[in-house]
Enzyme design. Structure first.
Site, PDB file in Angstrom:
ATOM      1  CG  ASP A  50      -1.820   1.171   1.313  1.00 12.38           C
ATOM      2  OD1 ASP A  50      -1.660   2.097   0.500  1.00 12.38           O
ATOM      3  OD2 ASP A  50      -2.711   1.164   2.183  1.00 12.38           O
ATOM      4  CG  ASN A  77       1.593   2.471 -13.211  1.00 14.66           C
ATOM      5  OD1 ASN A  77       1.260   3.137 -14.197  1.00 14.66           O
ATOM      6  ND2 ASN A  77       0.852   1.459 -12.747  1.00 14.66           N
ATOM      7  CE1 TYR A 155      -3.356  11.889 -12.761  1.00 12.46           C
ATOM      8  CE2 TYR A 155      -3.499  13.177 -14.775  1.00 12.46           C
ATOM      9  CZ  TYR A 155      -3.197  11.997 -14.136  1.00 12.46           C
ATOM     10  OH  TYR A 155      -2.736  10.918 -14.852  1.00 12.46           O
ATOM     11  CE  LYS A 159       0.088  11.318 -12.693  1.00 13.85           C
ATOM     12  NZ  LYS A 159       0.768  10.111 -12.201  1.00 13.85           N
ATOM     13  CB  ILE A 188      -5.051   5.328 -21.475  1.00  6.01           C
ATOM     14  CG1 ILE A 188      -3.577   5.769 -21.370  1.00  6.01           C
ATOM     15  CG2 ILE A 188      -5.135   3.850 -21.867  1.00  6.01           C
ATOM     16  CD1 ILE A 188      -2.789   5.046 -20.295  1.00  6.01           C
TER      17      ILE A 188
END
Ligand code: NAD
Length: 244
Positions: A50, A77, A155, A159, A188
């Protein structure tokens, strides 16, 4: 690509992109180890981990060292997020923002810090952090029109942080034979809202969303000996999204 026999840890290997990365590594005779909270269906070595828990990360890494004695590669990832991920900007609770930054960005730091200690002893290693086009450019809000999708503000912060943190690692540890790079995928395809997919496809130069298999070979490349002179790079795999 020379990856034969390389021990590569990947966090979040049971997910959409993670499974493709595992398969690509297997195809190239690497030995991937999946650190995830759920087991994958690819059939590689799996260790429950985790990434929200420092102790869980250190236990997993230690058990890899106990079994293999070496860590050649690390792919950060995993994608933990709060239940209210994707809340409209004005409604985001600061506590939720903090958790997502902690789970996604700070966990990447902890995994890198712990693995680098072993890579320093080996005097080699390759780290690939999975970032995103949204760590490079802002969102085009027009592609969400007519859908209920809200791109999460955190996000972009996370990132963007991952990309420049990776440059820090590249700069600091190049002299020790440790390389650090990012792969930044575009969107994706995962059966998203039809309108969103149409909007996305009509904007992106290659006219389609990516597949996990479009992304995974770039991760393998940055882990391989063939990328031995590449560090601090952000390899953008986005069908041209950030080119326009
Ligand atoms: N899907 C896309 O369109 C896209 C685009 C650009 C970048 N990315 C990035 O690719 C990476 C993978 O995304 P994905 O789409 O495959 O996500 P996903 O949700 O399909 O998979 C994420 C994986 O992370 C694991 N995970 C979640 N919480 C965890 C925890 N606490 N500890 C360990 N593992 C945990 C999940 O079990 C899952 O296997 C992420 O970093 C994401 O930001 C994805």
């Amino acid at each position: 690509m020379n990856l034969s026999g390389k021990i590569v840890l990947i966090t979040g290997g049971s997910g959409l992109l993670g499974r493709a990365i595992l398969r690509d590594l297997l195809k190239r005779d690497a030995i991937p180890v999946n650190l995830d909270i759920t087991k994958d269906d690819v059939g590689v070595k799996y260790i429950h981990c985790d990434v929200m828990e420092e102790k869980s990360i250190s236990n997993a890494i230690q058990s890899v060292i106990d079994e293999y004695g070496v860590i050649d590669g690390l792919v950060n990832n995993a994608y933990p997020r709060t239940a209210d991920w994707g809340e409209d900007f004005e409604s985001i609770k600061p506590e939720s923002w903090r958790k997502n930054v902690d789970w996604q960005l700070n966990s990447c730091f902890i995994c890198c810090q712990q693995v680098i200690q072993h890579m320093l002893k080996q005097e080699c290693g390759s780290i690939v952090n999975i970032a995103s086009i949204y760590g490079i450019v802002g969102n085009d809000f027009s592609i969400y029109k007519g859908t209920s999708i809200i791109p999460p503000a955190a996000y972009s912060a996370i990132k963007g942080g991952v990309i420049n943190f990776t440059r820090y690692l590249a700069s600091k540890y190049g002299k020790d034979g440790i390389r650090a790079n990012c792969v930044s995928p575009g969107g994706i395809f995962n059966h998203q809202d039809k309108i969103f997919v149409e909007n996305y496809n009509s904007k992106v130069p290659l006219s389609r969303m990516g597949s996990p298999e479009d992304i995974s070979p770039s991760v393998s490349f940055l882990l391989s000996d063939e990328s031995g002179y590449i560090t601090g790079h952000n390899l953008v795999v986005d069908g041209g999204w950030t080119a326009i």
